[in-house]
Write a protein that holds these residues in place. Structure first.
Motif, mmCIF file in Angstrom:
data_model
loop_
_atom_site.group_PDB
_atom_site.id
_atom_site.type_symbol
_atom_site.label_atom_id
_atom_site.label_comp_id
_atom_site.label_asym_id
_atom_site.label_seq_id
_atom_site.Cartn_x
_atom_site.Cartn_y
_atom_site.Cartn_z
ATOM 1 N N LEU A 236 0.815 -1.208 0.000
ATOM 2 C CA LEU A 236 0.000 0.000 0.000
ATOM 3 C C LEU A 236 0.855 1.267 0.000
ATOM 4 C CD1 LEU A 236 -2.805 -0.923 2.571
ATOM 5 C CD2 LEU A 236 -2.730 -1.341 0.092
ATOM 6 N N ASP A 237 0.355 2.278 -0.687
ATOM 7 C CA ASP A 237 0.982 3.593 -0.784
ATOM 8 C C ASP A 237 1.245 4.172 0.604
ATOM 9 O OD1 ASP A 237 1.628 6.283 -1.210
ATOM 10 O OD2 ASP A 237 -0.008 6.649 -2.614
ATOM 11 N N ALA A 238 2.516 4.459 0.863
ATOM 12 C CA ALA A 238 2.907 5.070 2.137
ATOM 13 C C ALA A 238 3.898 6.203 1.873
ATOM 14 C CB ALA A 238 3.517 4.028 3.062
ATOM 15 N N THR A 239 3.607 7.017 0.866
ATOM 16 C CA THR A 239 4.553 8.039 0.410
ATOM 17 C C THR A 239 5.002 8.948 1.546
ATOM 18 O OG1 THR A 239 3.467 7.988 -1.761
ATOM 19 C CG2 THR A 239 4.931 9.857 -1.286
ATOM 20 N N PHE A 240 4.042 9.477 2.289
ATOM 21 C CA PHE A 240 4.353 10.408 3.381
ATOM 22 C C PHE A 240 3.917 9.819 4.709
ATOM 23 C CE2 PHE A 240 3.446 13.306 -0.280
ATOM 24 C CZ PHE A 240 4.756 13.707 -0.490
ATOM 25 N N PHE A 241 4.704 10.068 5.737
ATOM 26 C CA PHE A 241 4.350 9.587 7.065
ATOM 27 C C PHE A 241 3.223 10.432 7.663
ATOM 28 C CE2 PHE A 241 4.815 8.868 11.623
ATOM 29 C CZ PHE A 241 4.899 7.490 11.657
#
Length: 314
Positions: A236-241
C-alpha cells in the motif's frame, strides 16, 4: 520471442541490513513462484536530487545506502519466466537484481501503473541507445498506451519495435503463465498524462494487492478495508508519514494517504488483517525509508514495512 542479448556492469546492491519483520507467508526456502521487492522509494528514489533533509544527509554522509524507486519482480522458476511491475529510473539495477534472483536473461513483460516519472521512464533502457530489445511486452491501460505511442522519445520504442504495447482492461485478468494472473484496477491519482491502476497478482493459492500510488483512500470508489480482506498481502501507498513532512511545500497538491491516516483507518482491524499490510513507496522525507523509531513503532503495531529483497511466496 527473441530478445537481444545483453550484459550488465556496475554495482549490484542488496539491502539485507534492515531489521524488518517479514510477512508470515514469506518462504524460508526457494519457492518456484514468488514476488521479490526491487525498490521501495517514491519516484525519485532515495536520496532525491538536491535533498538535504536529515534522511538524505545520512546518505550524503555515507551512513546509509541508497534505495531504489518502487518496483516488484515476479518470478516463475518452473516456467523460467520473470516480469517487472514498473519501469523505474533504477531499471538497470533492478533488472540485474531480478536476473540474480532468477537467472532468467530477460523479462517476459513489464506492467506499468501510470505516467509519473518513477513508474515508466526506465523504458528508455530498452531503446537503441541501450539494450536495443525486440518486442518486449509492455502491459498498460488505454491512456498510458496512447501516451507512449504519441510522445517522444517513447514513440520511437514503439515504432522501432523495441517494445510491444499490450492494452489492458480494468478489472479484466490476463493469464501470464500456467497459474499466474494479473488484474489491473483503476484508482484515483493525479492523471496529467494517463489513468492510474493498481494490480492484483495471484496464483492458485495466493493473492497480492499492489497500490503504490493513490490520492486518498476515501476518494476511491472501493473500500480499502474490504480489498485487504480479499487478499493475502497488500502493498500500500505510504509516500508520506504525516502532513508535516514537506516544509515549504503545499502537501495537499501531492495527495497520498499519510501513514498516520492509514494506521488510524486500520486500527480496529484484527491482527491477522494488519499483518497483510506492507507499506511501500516512501518519499525521501519519510522516516519509514530508513531504520527509525517510527519504523519500529509501525512494525510493533503489527504492520509490515517493505524492504528491498523482501520475498512473498505465491
Amino acid at each position: 520471442m527473441k530478445y537481444a542479448s545483453f550484459f550488465f556492469t556496475g554495482l549490484f546492491f542488496i539491502f539485507t541490513s534492515l531489521s524488518c519483520s517479514e510477512p508470515e507467508s514469506n518462504s524460508k526456502h526457494i519457492s518456484t513462484q514468488y514476488i521479490t521487492v526491487l525498490g521501495i522509494a517514491q519516484d525519485a528514489g532515495f536520496p532525491q536530487a538536491g535533498c538535504t533533509n536529515p534522511n538524505c544527509m545520512q546518505f550524503w554522509n555515507g551512513e546509509v545506502d541508497a534505495r531504489y524507486a518502487v518496483s516488484l519482480g515476479l518470478v516463475d522458476s518452473e516456467a523460467n519466466q520473470t516480469w517487472l511491475f514498473e519501469a523505474t529510473p533504477d531499471f538497470k539495477f533492478q533488472l540485474r537484481s531480478l536476473y540474480e534472483e532468477s537467472r532468467v536473461e530477460m523479462v517476459s513483460g513489464i506492467f506499468i501503473t501510470h505516467a509519473h516519472i518513477g513508474h515508466y521512464t526506465g523504458l528508455m533502457h530498452l531503446g537503441k541507445e541501450a539494450m536495443g530489445t525486440s518486442d518486449v511486452p509492455i502491459h498498460v491501460m488505454p491512456q498510458m498506451k496512447s501516451f507512449l505511442e504519441t510522445n517522444g522519445p517513447w514513440d520511437r520504442l514503439v515504432s522501432t519495435n523495441n517494445i510491444l504495447l499490450n492494452e489492458l482492461t480494468a478489472d479484466s485478468a490476463i493469464q501470464i503463465s500456467r497459474n499466474l494472473w494479473v488484474t489491473p484496477f483503476l484508482v484515483p491519482h493525479r492523471e496529467e498524462y494517463s489513468e492510474t491502476v493498481g494490480y492484483h497478482i495471484e496464483s492458485d493459492s495466493v493473492k497480492v494487492l499492489f497500490i503504490p500510488d493513490i490520492d486518498k483512500w476515501e476518494l476511491w470508489d472501493r473500500s480499502i478495508v474490504e480489498e485487504i480482506a480479499k487478499v493475502d498481502h497488500a502493498f500500500l501507498d505510504a509516500t508520506f508519514f504525516d502532513g508535516d513532512e514537506l516544509p515549504g511545500r503545499d502537501i495537499s497538491q501531492i495527495p497520498h494517504p499519510f501513514v498516520s491516516e492509514s494506521i488510524a483507518l486500520f486500527k480496529d482491524l484484527p491482527d491477522s488483517e494488519k499483518a497483510k499490510i506492507i507499506f511501500i513507496h516512501f518519499n525521501n522525507s519519510n522516516p519509514l525509508i530508513l531504520n527509525s523509531m517510527e519504523r519500529k513503532q509501525v512494525e510493533d503495531l503489527g504492520y509490515n514495512v517493505a524492504y528491498e529483497g523482501m520475498r512473498i511466496a505465491l
